[in-house]
Design a protein around this motif. Structure first.
Motif, PDB file in Angstrom:
ATOM      1  N   GLN A   1      38.930  48.142  40.396  1.00 57.22           N
ATOM      2  CA  GLN A   1      38.890  47.905  41.844  1.00 57.22           C
ATOM      3  C   GLN A   1      39.450  49.129  42.559  1.00 57.22           C
ATOM      4  OE1 GLN A   1      41.217  44.650  43.533  1.00 57.22           O
ATOM      5  NE2 GLN A   1      39.596  44.296  45.043  1.00 57.22           N
TER       6      GLN A   1
ATOM      7  N   GLU B   1      42.431  50.039  40.259  1.00 60.92           N
ATOM      8  CA  GLU B   1      43.254  49.151  39.438  1.00 60.92           C
ATOM      9  C   GLU B   1      42.355  48.602  38.340  1.00 60.92           C
ATOM     10  OE1 GLU B   1      45.149  45.768  41.352  1.00 60.92           O
ATOM     11  OE2 GLU B   1      46.021  45.106  39.434  1.00 60.92           O
TER      12      GLU B   1
ATOM     13  N   MET C   1      41.195  43.239  33.655  1.00 62.58           N
ATOM     14  CA  MET C   1      40.464  42.824  32.466  1.00 62.58           C
ATOM     15  C   MET C   1      39.448  41.740  32.789  1.00 62.58           C
ATOM     16  SD  MET C   1      42.363  42.262  28.943  1.00 62.58           S
ATOM     17  CE  MET C   1      43.930  42.973  29.261  1.00 62.58           C
ATOM     18  N   ARG C   2      38.359  41.755  32.037  1.00 64.73           N
ATOM     19  CA  ARG C   2      37.314  40.750  32.194  1.00 64.73           C
ATOM     20  C   ARG C   2      36.887  40.227  30.833  1.00 64.73           C
ATOM     21  NH1 ARG C   2      39.102  40.535  36.288  1.00 64.73           N
ATOM     22  NH2 ARG C   2      38.283  41.080  38.342  1.00 64.73           N
TER      23      ARG C   2
ATOM     24  N   ASN D   1      47.926  46.842  34.674  1.00 64.91           N
ATOM     25  CA  ASN D   1      48.882  45.718  34.729  1.00 64.91           C
ATOM     26  C   ASN D   1      49.585  45.553  33.374  1.00 64.91           C
ATOM     27  OD1 ASN D   1      48.359  44.311  37.443  1.00 64.91           O
ATOM     28  ND2 ASN D   1      46.319  44.691  36.611  1.00 64.91           N
TER      29      ASN D   1
ATOM     30  N   SER E   1      52.237  43.003  31.228  1.00 67.87           N
ATOM     31  CA  SER E   1      52.942  41.714  31.179  1.00 67.87           C
ATOM     32  C   SER E   1      54.347  41.918  30.645  1.00 67.87           C
ATOM     33  CB  SER E   1      52.240  40.771  30.210  1.00 67.87           C
ATOM     34  OG  SER E   1      50.981  40.486  30.674  1.00 67.87           O
TER      35      SER E   1
ATOM     36  N   ASP F   1      54.143  45.054  41.566  1.00 65.61           N
ATOM     37  CA  ASP F   1      52.982  44.219  41.887  1.00 65.61           C
ATOM     38  C   ASP F   1      53.447  42.980  42.649  1.00 65.61           C
ATOM     39  OD1 ASP F   1      50.386  43.473  41.890  1.00 65.61           O
ATOM     40  OD2 ASP F   1      50.167  43.324  39.710  1.00 65.61           O
ATOM     41  N   ASP F   2      52.574  42.420  43.447  1.00 61.96           N
ATOM     42  CA  ASP F   2      52.821  41.150  44.137  1.00 61.96           C
ATOM     43  C   ASP F   2      54.143  41.156  44.898  1.00 61.96           C
ATOM     44  OD1 ASP F   2      50.570  40.485  42.706  1.00 61.96           O
ATOM     45  OD2 ASP F   2      51.642  39.291  41.221  1.00 61.96           O
TER      46      ASP F   2
ATOM     47  N   ARG G   1      49.080  39.625  48.383  1.00 62.15           N
ATOM     48  CA  ARG G   1      47.947  39.203  49.194  1.00 62.15           C
ATOM     49  C   ARG G   1      48.317  38.123  50.226  1.00 62.15           C
ATOM     50  NH1 ARG G   1      43.527  35.667  48.243  1.00 62.15           N
ATOM     51  NH2 ARG G   1      44.555  34.910  46.380  1.00 62.15           N
TER      52      ARG G   1
ATOM     53  N   GLU H   1      40.705  41.861  53.189  1.00 66.76           N
ATOM     54  CA  GLU H   1      39.359  41.298  53.241  1.00 66.76           C
ATOM     55  C   GLU H   1      38.643  41.572  54.561  1.00 66.76           C
ATOM     56  OE1 GLU H   1      39.713  37.180  52.121  1.00 66.76           O
ATOM     57  OE2 GLU H   1      40.167  37.675  50.040  1.00 66.76           O
TER      58      GLU H   1
ATOM     59  N   PHE I   1      38.612  43.072  48.777  1.00 62.85           N
ATOM     60  CA  PHE I   1      37.173  42.829  48.778  1.00 62.85           C
ATOM     61  C   PHE I   1      36.452  43.554  49.924  1.00 62.85           C
ATOM     62  CE2 PHE I   1      37.602  38.451  46.453  1.00 62.85           C
ATOM     63  CZ  PHE I   1      38.014  39.136  45.311  1.00 62.85           C
TER      64      PHE I   1
HETATM   65  P1  C2E Z   1      46.841  41.173  40.284  1.00 60.21           P
HETATM   66  O1  C2E Z   1      47.451  42.223  39.460  1.00 60.21           O
HETATM   67  O2  C2E Z   1      47.559  40.782  41.515  1.00 60.21           O
HETATM   68  O3  C2E Z   1      45.369  41.617  40.551  1.00 60.21           O
HETATM   69  C1  C2E Z   1      44.750  41.449  41.749  1.00 60.21           C
HETATM   70  C2  C2E Z   1      43.880  40.254  41.746  1.00 60.21           C
HETATM   71  O4  C2E Z   1      43.429  39.999  43.086  1.00 60.21           O
HETATM   72  C3  C2E Z   1      42.603  40.466  40.934  1.00 60.21           C
HETATM   73  O5  C2E Z   1      42.228  39.232  40.357  1.00 60.21           O
HETATM   74  C4  C2E Z   1      41.574  40.839  41.981  1.00 60.21           C
HETATM   75  O6  C2E Z   1      40.256  40.551  41.586  1.00 60.21           O
HETATM   76  C5  C2E Z   1      42.026  40.001  43.139  1.00 60.21           C
HETATM   77  N1  C2E Z   1      41.617  40.574  44.420  1.00 60.21           N
HETATM   78  C6  C2E Z   1      41.445  41.875  44.738  1.00 60.21           C
HETATM   79  N2  C2E Z   1      41.073  41.992  46.031  1.00 60.21           N
HETATM   80  C7  C2E Z   1      41.013  40.754  46.545  1.00 60.21           C
HETATM   81  C8  C2E Z   1      40.689  40.231  47.820  1.00 60.21           C
HETATM   82  O7  C2E Z   1      40.367  40.941  48.767  1.00 60.21           O
HETATM   83  N3  C2E Z   1      40.729  38.899  47.997  1.00 60.21           N
HETATM   84  C9  C2E Z   1      41.052  38.062  46.964  1.00 60.21           C
HETATM   85  N4  C2E Z   1      41.051  36.777  47.201  1.00 60.21           N
HETATM   86  N5  C2E Z   1      41.377  38.515  45.742  1.00 60.21           N
HETATM   87  C10 C2E Z   1      41.359  39.848  45.514  1.00 60.21           C
HETATM   88  P2  C2E Z   1      41.901  39.139  38.880  1.00 60.21           P
HETATM   89  O8  C2E Z   1      41.136  40.318  38.447  1.00 60.21           O
HETATM   90  O9  C2E Z   1      41.312  37.789  38.674  1.00 60.21           O
HETATM   91  O10 C2E Z   1      43.318  39.217  38.201  1.00 60.21           O
HETATM   92  C11 C2E Z   1      44.224  38.221  38.364  1.00 60.21           C
HETATM   93  C12 C2E Z   1      45.524  38.599  37.751  1.00 60.21           C
HETATM   94  O11 C2E Z   1      45.376  38.712  36.338  1.00 60.21           O
HETATM   95  C13 C2E Z   1      46.028  39.948  38.171  1.00 60.21           C
HETATM   96  O12 C2E Z   1      46.643  39.851  39.389  1.00 60.21           O
HETATM   97  C14 C2E Z   1      46.948  40.306  37.053  1.00 60.21           C
HETATM   98  O13 C2E Z   1      48.187  39.700  37.253  1.00 60.21           O
HETATM   99  C15 C2E Z   1      46.265  39.677  35.888  1.00 60.21           C
HETATM  100  N6  C2E Z   1      45.524  40.714  35.179  1.00 60.21           N
HETATM  101  C16 C2E Z   1      44.277  41.154  35.381  1.00 60.21           C
HETATM  102  N7  C2E Z   1      43.981  42.105  34.488  1.00 60.21           N
HETATM  103  C17 C2E Z   1      45.071  42.284  33.715  1.00 60.21           C
HETATM  104  C18 C2E Z   1      45.368  43.142  32.652  1.00 60.21           C
HETATM  105  O14 C2E Z   1      44.586  43.985  32.218  1.00 60.21           O
HETATM  106  N8  C2E Z   1      46.615  43.040  32.080  1.00 60.21           N
HETATM  107  C19 C2E Z   1      47.535  42.155  32.536  1.00 60.21           C
HETATM  108  N9  C2E Z   1      48.699  42.105  31.965  1.00 60.21           N
HETATM  109  N10 C2E Z   1      47.267  41.336  33.562  1.00 60.21           N
HETATM  110  C20 C2E Z   1      46.050  41.410  34.164  1.00 60.21           C
END
Ligand code: C2E
Ligand code: CA
Ligand code: CA
Length: 631
Positions: free
Chosen positions: A391, A405, A408-409, A464, A466, A525-526, A549, A585, A604
């Motif tokens: 992203q 950023e 993972m998918r 990211n 953990s 983060d966050d 967010r 957004e 987004f």
């Molecule tokens: P995060 O680190 O806070 O990642 C941002 C999340 O917000 C991502 O969800 C992203 O898709 C979403 N996001 C970005 N822009 C927007 C927006 O404008 N609106 C909304 N509603 N959402 C947005 P994602 O990809 O589903 O990831 C969720 C969480 O999963 C991440 O939160 C992170 O904590 C974790 N994560 C994702 N990938 C990894 C990774 O490779 N390793 C680790 N340890 N955690 C990961």
């Protein structure tokens, strides 16, 4: 459990066989003694008779009554010869000696040995020996001797008494020794029994015993129509006690825990140690779940008092899972699994609490296990089910691409997309996150190289991390460095995103410093969703802060959030920390953030997380549109 046989029974059996054997030996010995003693006696008597006979031959030839009497009188010297009589060759009595009482007839032809000397005892105890007296080859008369067997019988009786005494003594001695042996055997048997069924450290029943008991408990509860409970008890953070105070102290703490647990249940109930730091209890006739819950709560509060250990007292908590019998299950395996699951949920809800099993838990745990299995397989197979989306992060002022950023998918083989919000927690719980993190970094490096080959050089990648990945200490940092070096990437390009709680964590904070020293940058983060303390941002030399967010969502209308966001941006500026706003957004949000001094935007509005191919297309489109018209 029929582990020891009835010792009383086996003792009786051995005594009986030994007795019979001894009796048989005794009878055989006595028979042999009797036969050989009798033969010897008869031989002796015959010898004596032939001597007397030989001596009296002259008296017989000369019919010399006086000489014959003299010879016979010598038998008085031999106590076993009672009487004697000497008959002439014609059968008439020459002379007799001793208390004859008519035992010898006047004429030898009238002598009937079968009727002589009466009947019964007398006959049993005596015998008549007849000896022909011969002079120069011619019979000159007969000698009859009435002898007693008494000496033989006396000898037999003495012998028997001797044998019995010796036998009794031998029996006494052996029984004394075997009693000692038996005692030692019983002791060893007891020890084996103890080892097989009881835990060495706490003295509580072990897992084997417990499972056996659970099986009968299930049957009992069903039969009696009562309600029972199974408690699965896990000691929270017991590893800490071992690490801090040593294993010896760890064992002592376990003993004390066992003691306190034992006091929390009734004597009819059972508590067992079923694993290293795991206990389990069976409660009988608890009435209902409320009472089982009371026991669980009592167990938890029994741990409140710290355990006296060196160098510091140890505090431990309990996570308890409960399953009710027979409501939750009617077989031991199911009940154990349910209570274990419930315990696991209690632990994930923050430890030191109890949790009843429910169908919800079952469903949740089951799907988590399925997810874990699938994830493990995807990692092993390297079949592209796992991939990384990127992203973009743009400059708030110029909207230039400053970095991405990595997110993972997981696209499962059947096309289902599992979100990281779902599989990351599972990977964390199962420990898979360590391998996953390693895979991620490798994948990011290959993606970066691939994009570079296609003309897109990404200046910065946020990754990211953990908290669970950091628990392995500095090895992680070394691994990260090696991976990046292997791919020929530079450290400055990588920014690790950590949540505030990771910073607070002792082992986490050490690794963070190591990461910083290795040349990586750190981002919080966050931000705002946790402790929100700016103090330690400085302490850890954090370069970037990502506003969560939830604060961006309602901007700019929500004045409260607007005030918070502005304040955070200003303070970060003062600390020299860059600010990224997440989840942008709308243009209104982007405008507000840019005018408030926020450095970077991610959301987004600008781009969703995309594949490398889409990222190249995105970046190319942006640079092209940014080019002056006509160029
Ligand atoms: P995060 O680190 O806070 O990642 C941002 C999340 O917000 C991502 O969800 C992203 O898709 C979403 N996001 C970005 N822009 C927007 C927006 O404008 N609106 C909304 N509603 N959402 C947005 P994602 O990809 O589903 O990831 C969720 C969480 O999963 C991440 O939160 C992170 O904590 C974790 N994560 C994702 N990938 C990894 C990774 O490779 N390793 C680790 N340890 N955690 C990961
Ligand atoms: Ca993140
Ligand atoms: Ca975030």
């Amino acid at each position: 459990m029929d582990i020891a046989t009835n010792p009383q029974h086996s003792r009786k059996a051995t005594l009986l066989t030994a007795g019979i054997a001894l009796l048989v030996a005794f009878v055989l010995l006595m028979a042999y003694q009797f036969v050989s003693g009798r033969r010897q006696l008869l031989e002796e008597l015959h010898t004596e008779a032939s001597i007397i006979g030989a001596n009296s031959s002259a008296a017989l030839v000369f019919n010399d009554e006086k000489a014959a009497r003299e010879i016979l009188s010598a038998i008085e010297m031999t106590p076993r010869i009672l009487n004697a009589a000497l008959y002439r060759a014609d059968g008439t009595l020459l002379v007799s000696q001793g208390d004859v009482r008519g035992v010898f007839p006047r004429h030898i032809s009238a002598y009937d040995p079968t009727t002589a000397y009466g009947t019964g005892w007398e006959r049993f105890l005596s015998k008549t020996i007849s000896q022909e007296v011969i002079q120069d080859g011619t019979p000159v008369g007969t000698l009859l001797l009435h002898v007693t067997n008494r000496s033989l019988y006396r000898h037999m009786i003495e012998y028997a008494v001797g044998v019995i005494l010796i036998g009794a003594l031998a029996l006494l001695i052996t029984s004394h020794f075997t009693a000692g042996l038996r005692k030692r055997m019983a002791h060893t048997e007891g020890q084996l029994h103890q080892m097989a069924l009881y835990d060495r450290v706490t003295g509580l029943p072990n897992r084997r015993f417990f499972e056996h008991e659970l099986e009968s408990a299930v049957g009992r509860v069903k039969r009696e129509g009562k309600c029972g409970a199974l408690l699965f008890i896990d000691v929270d953070d017991f590893k800490k006690v071992n690490d801090l105070c040593g294993h010896q102290a760890g064992d002592e703490v376990l003993q004390m825990i066992a003691e306190r647990l034992r006091h929390s249940i009734r004597s009819a109930d059972m508590i067992a140690r079923v694993g290293g730091d795991e206990f389990a209890a069976i409660l009988y006739g608890v009435g209902g779940p409320e009472n089982a819950a009371k026991v669980a709560a009592h167990m938890i509060s029994a741990m409140r008092e710290p355990f006296p250990t060196e160098p510091i007292p140890s505090h431990v908590g309990l996570s308890i899972g409960l399953a009710m019998m027979p409501n939750d299950g009617e077989d031991p395996d199911t009940l154990l699994r349910w209570s274990d699951m419930a315990m696991y949920v209690a632990k994930s809800h923050g430890k030191n609490r109890y949790q009843f099993f429910s169908e919800d838990i079952n469903r949740k745990v089951r799907s988590e296990l399925e997810l874990e299995g699938g994830l493990r397989k995807a990692l092993q197979d390297r079949n592209d089910e796992l991939w990384v989306a990127y992203q973009p992060q743009l400059s708030a002022k110029t909207r230039e691409l400053v970095g991405v950023e990595a997110l993972m998918r997981w696209t499962m083989a059947n096309g289902t997309i599992v979100s990281p919000g779902e599989f990351i927690p599972v990977a964390e719980k199962s420990g898979l996150i360590v391998d996953l993190g390693q895979w991620l970094l490798n994948r990011i490096c290959t993606d970066l190289a691939e994009m570079r080959a296609q003309g897109l050089d990404i200046p910065k990648v946020a990754v990211n991390v953990s908290p669970r990945e950091l628990t392995r200490g500095n090895i992680v940092v070394e691994q990260i460095r090696q991976t990046i070096e292997q791919h020929g990437e530079r450290e400055e390009r990588f920014q690790f995103e950590l949540t505030e709680s990771t910073l607070m964590n002792e082992s986490g904070s050490q690794v963070l410093n190591a990461l910083r020293q290795a040349g990586f940058t750190l981002a919080i983060d966050d931000f705002g969703s946790g402790y929100s303390s700016l103090g330690y941002l400085k302490r850890f030399d954090v370069s970037t802060l990502k506003i969560d967010r939830q604060f961006i969502q309602h901007l700019p209308a929500d004045t409260e959030n607007a005030a918070i966001v502005t304040a955070v941006i200003q303070m970060s500026k003062a600390l020299g920390i860059a600010v990224i706003a997440e989840g942008v957004e709308t243009e209104a949000q982007a405008d507000f953030l840019a005018s408030s001094g926020c450095d970077y935007l991610q959301g987004f509005l600008l781009s969703r997380p995309v594949s490398t191919r889409d990222l190249i297309a995105y970046a190319t489109a942006r640079t092209e549109s940014a080019l002056p018209v006509g160029a």
